[in-house]
Design a protein around this motif. Sequence first.
Motif, PDB file in Angstrom:
ATOM      1  N   ARG A 117       0.837  -1.203   0.000  1.00 47.46           N
ATOM      2  CA  ARG A 117       0.000   0.000   0.000  1.00 47.46           C
ATOM      3  C   ARG A 117       0.872   1.255   0.000  1.00 47.46           C
ATOM      4  NH1 ARG A 117      -2.582  -0.991   4.490  1.00 47.46           N
ATOM      5  NH2 ARG A 117      -4.244  -2.219   3.545  1.00 47.46           N
ATOM      6  N   ALA A 118       1.972   1.198   0.722  1.00 47.52           N
ATOM      7  CA  ALA A 118       2.875   2.347   0.815  1.00 47.52           C
ATOM      8  C   ALA A 118       3.583   2.633  -0.499  1.00 47.52           C
ATOM      9  CB  ALA A 118       3.901   2.115   1.924  1.00 47.52           C
ATOM     10  N   THR A 119       3.791   1.604  -1.334  1.00 51.08           N
ATOM     11  CA  THR A 119       4.533   1.778  -2.590  1.00 51.08           C
ATOM     12  C   THR A 119       3.637   1.692  -3.831  1.00 51.08           C
ATOM     13  OG1 THR A 119       5.016  -0.603  -2.716  1.00 51.08           O
ATOM     14  CG2 THR A 119       6.634   0.803  -1.580  1.00 51.08           C
ATOM     15  N   ALA A 120       2.305   1.583  -3.620  1.00 54.16           N
ATOM     16  CA  ALA A 120       1.387   1.329  -4.738  1.00 54.16           C
ATOM     17  C   ALA A 120       1.887   0.102  -5.501  1.00 54.16           C
ATOM     18  CB  ALA A 120       1.258   2.540  -5.658  1.00 54.16           C
ATOM     19  N   GLY A 121       2.132  -0.965  -4.750  1.00 54.98           N
ATOM     20  CA  GLY A 121       2.750  -2.155  -5.299  1.00 54.98           C
ATOM     21  C   GLY A 121       1.787  -3.087  -5.998  1.00 54.98           C
ATOM     22  N   THR A 122       2.325  -4.200  -6.461  1.00 61.63           N
ATOM     23  CA  THR A 122       1.532  -5.152  -7.230  1.00 61.63           C
ATOM     24  C   THR A 122       1.774  -6.581  -6.738  1.00 61.63           C
ATOM     25  OG1 THR A 122       3.264  -5.385  -8.906  1.00 61.63           O
ATOM     26  CG2 THR A 122       1.566  -3.731  -9.305  1.00 61.63           C
ATOM     27  N   ILE A 123       0.751  -7.409  -6.932  1.00 59.95           N
ATOM     28  CA  ILE A 123       0.816  -8.827  -6.604  1.00 59.95           C
ATOM     29  C   ILE A 123       0.497  -9.610  -7.867  1.00 59.95           C
ATOM     30  CG2 ILE A 123      -0.176 -10.703  -5.217  1.00 59.95           C
ATOM     31  CD1 ILE A 123      -1.199  -8.358  -3.329  1.00 59.95           C
ATOM     32  N   VAL A 124       1.302 -10.626  -8.152  1.00 63.98           N
ATOM     33  CA  VAL A 124       0.988 -11.558  -9.234  1.00 63.98           C
ATOM     34  C   VAL A 124       1.060 -12.970  -8.661  1.00 63.98           C
ATOM     35  CG1 VAL A 124       1.493 -12.383 -11.549  1.00 63.98           C
ATOM     36  CG2 VAL A 124       1.989  -9.997 -10.951  1.00 63.98           C
ATOM     37  N   ASN A 125      -0.048 -13.676  -8.730  1.00 63.77           N
ATOM     38  CA  ASN A 125      -0.124 -15.054  -8.261  1.00 63.77           C
ATOM     39  C   ASN A 125       0.019 -16.009  -9.449  1.00 63.77           C
ATOM     40  OD1 ASN A 125      -0.675 -14.306  -5.531  1.00 63.77           O
ATOM     41  ND2 ASN A 125      -2.812 -13.907  -6.109  1.00 63.77           N
ATOM     42  N   VAL A 126       0.816 -17.042  -9.281  1.00 63.46           N
ATOM     43  CA  VAL A 126       0.974 -18.032 -10.342  1.00 63.46           C
ATOM     44  C   VAL A 126       0.008 -19.181 -10.071  1.00 63.46           C
ATOM     45  CG1 VAL A 126       2.541 -19.603 -11.540  1.00 63.46           C
ATOM     46  CG2 VAL A 126       3.375 -17.373 -10.734  1.00 63.46           C
ATOM     47  N   GLY A 127      -1.114 -19.146 -10.795  1.00 57.64           N
ATOM     48  CA  GLY A 127      -2.113 -20.193 -10.686  1.00 57.64           C
ATOM     49  C   GLY A 127      -1.825 -21.296 -11.682  1.00 57.64           C
ATOM     50  N   SER A 128      -2.865 -21.774 -12.351  1.00 60.19           N
ATOM     51  CA  SER A 128      -2.688 -22.865 -13.311  1.00 60.19           C
ATOM     52  C   SER A 128      -3.961 -23.029 -14.120  1.00 60.19           C
ATOM     53  CB  SER A 128      -2.382 -24.170 -12.567  1.00 60.19           C
ATOM     54  OG  SER A 128      -2.408 -25.280 -13.444  1.00 60.19           O
ATOM     55  N   ILE A 129      -3.820 -23.594 -15.323  1.00 65.74           N
ATOM     56  CA  ILE A 129      -5.037 -23.963 -16.048  1.00 65.74           C
ATOM     57  C   ILE A 129      -5.806 -25.032 -15.278  1.00 65.74           C
ATOM     58  CG2 ILE A 129      -4.196 -23.302 -18.334  1.00 65.74           C
ATOM     59  CD1 ILE A 129      -3.669 -26.305 -18.872  1.00 65.74           C
ATOM     60  N   GLU A 130      -5.139 -25.681 -14.313  1.00 63.24           N
ATOM     61  CA  GLU A 130      -5.851 -26.650 -13.489  1.00 63.24           C
ATOM     62  C   GLU A 130      -6.679 -25.993 -12.400  1.00 63.24           C
ATOM     63  OE1 GLU A 130      -4.772 -30.622 -12.906  1.00 63.24           O
ATOM     64  OE2 GLU A 130      -2.750 -30.322 -13.683  1.00 63.24           O
ATOM     65  N   GLY A 131      -6.651 -24.681 -12.348  1.00 66.04           N
ATOM     66  CA  GLY A 131      -7.632 -23.946 -11.562  1.00 66.04           C
ATOM     67  C   GLY A 131      -8.883 -23.682 -12.372  1.00 66.04           C
ATOM     68  N   LEU A 132      -8.836 -24.041 -13.673  1.00 60.73           N
ATOM     69  CA  LEU A 132      -9.952 -23.848 -14.600  1.00 60.73           C
ATOM     70  C   LEU A 132     -10.504 -25.179 -15.087  1.00 60.73           C
ATOM     71  CD1 LEU A 132      -8.163 -21.108 -16.735  1.00 60.73           C
ATOM     72  CD2 LEU A 132      -9.786 -20.714 -14.871  1.00 60.73           C
ATOM     73  N   GLY A 133      -9.631 -26.166 -15.222  1.00 62.01           N
ATOM     74  CA  GLY A 133     -10.005 -27.518 -15.621  1.00 62.01           C
ATOM     75  C   GLY A 133      -9.236 -28.482 -14.743  1.00 62.01           C
ATOM     76  N   SER A 134      -9.167 -29.746 -15.164  1.00 65.64           N
ATOM     77  CA  SER A 134      -8.489 -30.711 -14.309  1.00 65.64           C
ATOM     78  C   SER A 134      -7.843 -31.832 -15.121  1.00 65.64           C
ATOM     79  CB  SER A 134      -9.468 -31.333 -13.311  1.00 65.64           C
ATOM     80  OG  SER A 134      -8.815 -32.283 -12.483  1.00 65.64           O
ATOM     81  N   ASN A 135      -6.694 -32.269 -14.645  1.00 62.85           N
ATOM     82  CA  ASN A 135      -6.096 -33.509 -15.083  1.00 62.85           C
ATOM     83  C   ASN A 135      -6.429 -34.585 -14.058  1.00 62.85           C
ATOM     84  OD1 ASN A 135      -4.737 -32.869 -17.557  1.00 62.85           O
ATOM     85  ND2 ASN A 135      -3.235 -31.707 -16.367  1.00 62.85           N
ATOM     86  N   PRO A 136      -6.319 -35.856 -14.414  1.00 61.48           N
ATOM     87  CA  PRO A 136      -6.671 -36.926 -13.469  1.00 61.48           C
ATOM     88  C   PRO A 136      -5.822 -36.901 -12.202  1.00 61.48           C
ATOM     89  CG  PRO A 136      -6.506 -37.785 -15.707  1.00 61.48           C
ATOM     90  CD  PRO A 136      -5.970 -36.396 -15.738  1.00 61.48           C
ATOM     91  N   LYS A 137      -6.451 -37.233 -11.092  1.00 59.95           N
ATOM     92  CA  LYS A 137      -5.795 -37.403  -9.790  1.00 59.95           C
ATOM     93  C   LYS A 137      -5.166 -36.130  -9.241  1.00 59.95           C
ATOM     94  CE  LYS A 137      -4.744 -42.311 -10.520  1.00 59.95           C
ATOM     95  NZ  LYS A 137      -3.681 -43.362 -10.469  1.00 59.95           N
ATOM     96  N   HIS A 138      -5.726 -34.975  -9.589  1.00 63.36           N
ATOM     97  CA  HIS A 138      -5.165 -33.705  -9.145  1.00 63.36           C
ATOM     98  C   HIS A 138      -6.157 -32.911  -8.302  1.00 63.36           C
ATOM     99  CE1 HIS A 138      -1.820 -33.381 -12.463  1.00 63.36           C
ATOM    100  NE2 HIS A 138      -1.670 -34.421 -11.654  1.00 63.36           N
ATOM    101  N   ALA A 139      -6.950 -33.572  -7.487  1.00 63.42           N
ATOM    102  CA  ALA A 139      -8.007 -32.892  -6.733  1.00 63.42           C
ATOM    103  C   ALA A 139      -7.468 -31.765  -5.859  1.00 63.42           C
ATOM    104  CB  ALA A 139      -8.774 -33.898  -5.879  1.00 63.42           C
ATOM    105  N   ALA A 140      -6.444 -32.055  -5.066  1.00 62.94           N
ATOM    106  CA  ALA A 140      -5.920 -31.044  -4.148  1.00 62.94           C
ATOM    107  C   ALA A 140      -5.270 -29.896  -4.917  1.00 62.94           C
ATOM    108  CB  ALA A 140      -4.921 -31.678  -3.188  1.00 62.94           C
ATOM    109  N   TYR A 141      -4.513 -30.227  -5.949  1.00 63.28           N
ATOM    110  CA  TYR A 141      -3.849 -29.197  -6.742  1.00 63.28           C
ATOM    111  C   TYR A 141      -4.877 -28.294  -7.417  1.00 63.28           C
ATOM    112  CZ  TYR A 141      -0.595 -27.101 -10.090  1.00 63.28           C
ATOM    113  OH  TYR A 141       0.148 -26.212 -10.827  1.00 63.28           O
ATOM    114  N   CYS A 142      -5.884 -28.902  -8.042  1.00 67.14           N
ATOM    115  CA  CYS A 142      -6.917 -28.115  -8.719  1.00 67.14           C
ATOM    116  C   CYS A 142      -7.660 -27.221  -7.736  1.00 67.14           C
ATOM    117  CB  CYS A 142      -7.905 -29.039  -9.420  1.00 67.14           C
ATOM    118  SG  CYS A 142      -7.221 -29.884 -10.851  1.00 67.14           S
TER     119      CYS A 142
END
Length: 244
Positions: A117-142
């Motif tokens: 807030r003091a520097t008018a800074g920025t945040i970039v989070n590295v998500g995944s297309i597996e936050g939008l779809g899913s590959n098999p056996k990736h329940a926790a990751y997705c």
Amino acid sequence: MTRFQEKVALVTGGRSGIGSAIAQRLRSEGARVFTAQRGEDQEFEAISVDFTVPEKAAHIIDTVVERAGRLDVLVNNAGIMQEALVEEMSMADWERTIAVNLTTPFALIKAAMPHLRATAGTIVNVGSIEGLGSNPKHAAYCASKAGLHGLTRAVAIDHSGEGVRCNAVAPGWIDTALNVEFIKNLPDSKSYRERIGTIHPVGRTGSPEEVASLVVWLASAEASFVTGQVWTIDGGRMAKLSLP
């Protein structure tokens, strides 16, 4: 370019893969870069931390600010993935994935917010297309990546009016050293490499440097009107329907 001259950046998981590419790109454009991960990082000012313990987040932020006097860019990149069906996954494995991929980014954002807030800074989070779809056996990751995408939007809504922007990127198949080694060790690596390319309309997989270019743009003043967005970077994979 010197878009980050006199700015300070923290990249979690910055020692290898996508995180390393992001850290190198930020440094090449003038930033003082800190990385946080298990163990040392010989290239950057490193903070050794166990991300399965979210309570360590405040210490990471405090260390950066004590050494550099400010924080302008936070990149939440560190992550883990475990393969298991829901009924096979232990609660400990579930909780570890959620802790590293979602709770620790939340805790880092929480601790960093006064400084950003003091520097008018920025945040970039590295998500995944597996936050939008899913590959098999990736329940926790997705689940963790979908949660990170949701956190991105919520932080943007709550804090963009204070000058802090928050965005995410959702990479698809990226040729990190880990993925390259995985393909190399397959019985028919050449065939697999060709096959994995065909699922992408651009005809190939991506590079860490390509993800870094998007992350650094989002963190820069050139993206000053961009917040609360999840940017898919997957060579068109999620846009491609299977054959009828």
